[in-house]
Design a protein around this motif. Structure first.
Motif, PDB file in Angstrom:
ATOM      1  N   PRO A  94      36.656 -20.318  49.806  1.00 51.59           N
ATOM      2  CA  PRO A  94      35.610 -19.676  50.608  1.00 51.59           C
ATOM      3  C   PRO A  94      34.362 -20.538  50.779  1.00 51.59           C
ATOM      4  CG  PRO A  94      36.236 -18.262  48.742  1.00 51.59           C
ATOM      5  CD  PRO A  94      37.036 -19.519  48.655  1.00 51.59           C
ATOM      6  N   CYS A 121      31.852 -18.012  59.247  1.00 57.64           N
ATOM      7  CA  CYS A 121      32.587 -17.225  58.253  1.00 57.64           C
ATOM      8  C   CYS A 121      31.802 -15.979  57.883  1.00 57.64           C
ATOM      9  CB  CYS A 121      32.800 -18.041  56.978  1.00 57.64           C
ATOM     10  SG  CYS A 121      33.813 -19.481  57.207  1.00 57.64           S
ATOM     11  N   GLU A 123      32.309 -13.006  54.959  1.00 55.62           N
ATOM     12  CA  GLU A 123      33.104 -12.446  53.864  1.00 55.62           C
ATOM     13  C   GLU A 123      33.241 -10.949  54.094  1.00 55.62           C
ATOM     14  OE1 GLU A 123      32.537 -13.786  49.798  1.00 55.62           O
ATOM     15  OE2 GLU A 123      31.232 -15.376  50.570  1.00 55.62           O
ATOM     16  N   GLU A 126      35.766  -9.415  48.313  1.00 46.43           N
ATOM     17  CA  GLU A 126      35.839 -10.543  47.372  1.00 46.43           C
ATOM     18  C   GLU A 126      37.073 -11.418  47.559  1.00 46.43           C
ATOM     19  OE1 GLU A 126      37.800  -7.535  44.227  1.00 46.43           O
ATOM     20  OE2 GLU A 126      35.746  -7.467  44.898  1.00 46.43           O
ATOM     21  N   MET A 129      38.008 -12.989  54.209  1.00 43.78           N
ATOM     22  CA  MET A 129      36.912 -13.347  55.107  1.00 43.78           C
ATOM     23  C   MET A 129      37.438 -13.448  56.521  1.00 43.78           C
ATOM     24  SD  MET A 129      36.441 -17.444  54.175  1.00 43.78           S
ATOM     25  CE  MET A 129      34.802 -17.147  53.723  1.00 43.78           C
TER      26      MET A 129
END
Length: 183
Positions: A94, A121, A123, A126, A129
């Motif tokens: 990420p 990007c 998210e 957790e 994304m």
């Protein structure tokens, strides 16, 4: 595109299918150049002709070729001298994806005529994304799928990539949902 891209296509074909197959692809694409200069600019059409010819010779779709190339590109560029730059771009998948535009800006120092794409990007939780891919070039979305999978390998992260929006189908950019699991 810079010669590094075409050189990588050549090296991928030679590594997996041999020199004879590369020569067949090059002939079918009507390209006389056998050695691509890394820092030299080449018309995008030349790259598209190589992919189309590879598709015909190898019996794979252009999308399959581009996805395989995306996966190959991650390891290839690391070995071609960009490994340290990649290492500075993130310690996990990420983080690396969030820094793609910064990475391209740094690469642009060495490649002044670089016309990089732009990535955004977001998210979503957790372990997932959304990745927006903005480019003026056509037909490269499958490469992004391969790149993300190649980055998953680099970061020892299981990854699943699903394209949810397509420029080829009229959207103003391509969009992907990336789900990942790091051990």
């Amino acid at each position: 595109m810079y010669g590094l891209v075409n050189k990588a296509i050549r090296d991928m074909v030679c590594a997996h299918f041999g020199e004879a197959t590369w020569h067949e692809i090059r002939q079918k694409a009507d390209i006389e150049i056998d050695v691509f200069l890394t820092m030299e600019g080449y018309p995008d059409d030349l790259t598209h002709r190589l992919v189309k010819a590879a598709s015909q010779v190898l019996g794979l779709s252009s999308a399959e070729i581009m996805q395989a190339f995306g996966e190959f590109w991650v390891q290839y560029t690391a070995e071609e001298g960009y490994g340290e730059l990649m290492a500075m771009s993130g310690e996990n998948l990420p983080e690396f994806l969030q820094n793609l535009d910064t990475l391209h800006a740094r690469v642009g120092v060495a490649f002044p005529k670089l016309q990089p794409p732009s990535f955004e990007c977001t998210e979503t939780d957790e372990a997932s994304m959304t990745l927006e891919y903005h480019t003026h070039r056509e037909g490269l979305a499958p490469m992004i799928v391969g790149l993300v999978k190649g980055l998953g390998n680099r970061f020892e992260t299981e990854v699943e990539v699903t394209q949810t929006q397509s420029k080829a189908e009229g959207a103003d950019h391509d969009e992907f949902v990336i789900q990942y699991h790091q051990d």
